[in-house]
Design a protein around this motif. Structure first.
Motif, PDB file in Angstrom:
ATOM      1  N   VAL A   1       0.962  -1.096  -0.107  1.00  0.00           N
ATOM      2  CA  VAL A   1      -0.060   0.189  -0.475  1.00  0.00           C
ATOM      3  C   VAL A   1       0.780   1.222   0.094  1.00  0.00           C
ATOM      4  CG1 VAL A   1      -1.771   1.558   1.430  1.00  0.00           C
ATOM      5  CG2 VAL A   1      -2.270  -0.883   1.031  1.00  0.00           C
ATOM      6  N   PHE A   2       1.617   1.455   0.715  1.00  0.00           N
ATOM      7  CA  PHE A   2       2.766   2.585   1.143  1.00  0.00           C
ATOM      8  C   PHE A   2       3.399   2.223  -1.050  1.00  0.00           C
ATOM      9  CE2 PHE A   2       7.603   4.234   1.000  1.00  0.00           C
ATOM     10  CZ  PHE A   2       6.986   5.369   1.673  1.00  0.00           C
ATOM     11  N   LEU A   3       3.953   1.388  -1.528  1.00  0.00           N
ATOM     12  CA  LEU A   3       4.215   1.933  -2.766  1.00  0.00           C
ATOM     13  C   LEU A   3       3.732   2.198  -3.633  1.00  0.00           C
ATOM     14  CD1 LEU A   3       6.754   1.082  -4.639  1.00  0.00           C
ATOM     15  CD2 LEU A   3       5.740  -0.734  -4.871  1.00  0.00           C
ATOM     16  N   THR A   4       2.138   1.442  -3.327  1.00  0.00           N
ATOM     17  CA  THR A   4       0.982   2.125  -4.475  1.00  0.00           C
ATOM     18  C   THR A   4       0.877   3.457  -4.143  1.00  0.00           C
ATOM     19  OG1 THR A   4      -0.081   0.319  -3.632  1.00  0.00           O
ATOM     20  CG2 THR A   4      -1.175   2.096  -4.724  1.00  0.00           C
ATOM     21  N   ILE A   5       1.089   4.222  -2.920  1.00  0.00           N
ATOM     22  CA  ILE A   5       1.087   5.739  -3.352  1.00  0.00           C
ATOM     23  C   ILE A   5       2.234   6.279  -3.765  1.00  0.00           C
ATOM     24  CG2 ILE A   5       1.104   8.362  -1.895  1.00  0.00           C
ATOM     25  CD1 ILE A   5       0.253   5.771   0.647  1.00  0.00           C
ATOM     26  N   ILE A   6       3.240   5.755  -3.930  1.00  0.00           N
ATOM     27  CA  ILE A   6       4.006   6.266  -4.899  1.00  0.00           C
ATOM     28  C   ILE A   6       3.718   6.034  -7.179  1.00  0.00           C
ATOM     29  CG2 ILE A   6       7.028   6.326  -5.274  1.00  0.00           C
ATOM     30  CD1 ILE A   6       6.849   5.622  -2.776  1.00  0.00           C
ATOM     31  N   VAL A   7       3.862   5.068  -6.794  1.00  0.00           N
ATOM     32  CA  VAL A   7       4.000   4.049  -8.199  1.00  0.00           C
ATOM     33  C   VAL A   7       2.305   4.236  -8.685  1.00  0.00           C
ATOM     34  CG1 VAL A   7       3.823   2.212  -9.155  1.00  0.00           C
ATOM     35  CG2 VAL A   7       5.434   2.285  -7.786  1.00  0.00           C
ATOM     36  N   TYR A   8       1.100   4.924  -8.482  1.00  0.00           N
ATOM     37  CA  TYR A   8      -0.155   4.587  -8.834  1.00  0.00           C
ATOM     38  C   TYR A   8       0.156   5.684  -9.426  1.00  0.00           C
ATOM     39  CZ  TYR A   8      -4.795   4.716  -9.381  1.00  0.00           C
ATOM     40  OH  TYR A   8      -6.096   5.224 -10.341  1.00  0.00           O
ATOM     41  N   ARG A   9       0.177   6.914  -9.024  1.00  0.00           N
ATOM     42  CA  ARG A   9       0.966   7.812 -10.324  1.00  0.00           C
ATOM     43  C   ARG A   9       0.863   7.367 -11.484  1.00  0.00           C
ATOM     44  NH1 ARG A   9      -3.539  11.015  -8.157  1.00  0.00           N
ATOM     45  NH2 ARG A   9      -3.527  11.214  -6.395  1.00  0.00           N
ATOM     46  N   ALA A  10       2.660   6.964 -11.869  1.00  0.00           N
ATOM     47  CA  ALA A  10       3.021   6.707 -13.223  1.00  0.00           C
ATOM     48  C   ALA A  10       2.199   5.667 -13.642  1.00  0.00           C
ATOM     49  CB  ALA A  10       4.353   5.444 -12.550  1.00  0.00           C
TER      50      ALA A  10
END
Length: 175
Positions: free
Chosen positions: A143-152
């Protein structure tokens, strides 16, 4: 055709990042699940069919290179992409709360399926140990990585892929 090529390149890049970079940033042998984030993102932004195929090919790569049972991960990721595709018409793509909840829920389902079909059937019954040592930390990390990667993934979907025809998305059109 452009959508399929960009989608396939995105799947390959995510698989390569999962195999290389994610292993380097693992914390206590817990790695975030980047293909799961991709399946949820494509299902949410493109629909059930795109989520299904993204999940199938993401899981197929994992099966080909790491899986002990061929088709196991392809089936799980395919269901994850398909389930997340149900939120396609209901929610906005640029809102970050829905992908976070979908990633958390599908990561829980993914880990429960892996535990049930890979460990439980072999007689390993330490469910609560597996839950608090592997499932919960992986959900938090993913979920923490989703915050970063979802925008990409959002940027890739709206700038590199063809836009979906709005007429075919209409809830008023009977199918």
């Amino acid at each position: 055709m452009k959508n399929k090529i960009v989608s396939f390149i995105t799947i390959v890049v995510c698989f390569l990042l999962q195999c290389t970079v994610m292993d380097r940033i693992s914390i206590g042998s817990i790695t975030p699940n980047l293909p799961l984030i991709l399946c949820v993102s494509m299902g949410l932004m493109r629909g059930r069919k795109a989520g299904l195929w993204t999940g199938f090919f993401s899981g197929l790569f994992i099966d080909l290179f790491y899986g002990s049972l061929f088709g196991f991960y392809a089936l799980i990721y395919m269901y994850i992409g398909f389930i997340s595709g149900y939120a396609f018409r209901s929610f906005y793509d640029d809102d970050l709360k829905v992908p976070l909840f979908l990633v958390a829920g599908t990561d829980l389902l993914y880990n429960l399926a892996v535990y049930g079909l890979q460990f439980l059937l072999r007689g390993r019954l330490g469910f609560w140990t597996y839950m608090y040592r592997i499932i919960i930390p992986e959900i938090v990390y993913t979920v923490f990585l989703t915050i970063i990667v979802y925008r990409a993934f959002y940027w890739i979907n709206y700038h590199l892929m063809d836009t979906v025809r709005k007429e075919s998305e209409s809830i008023w059109e009977l199918k």
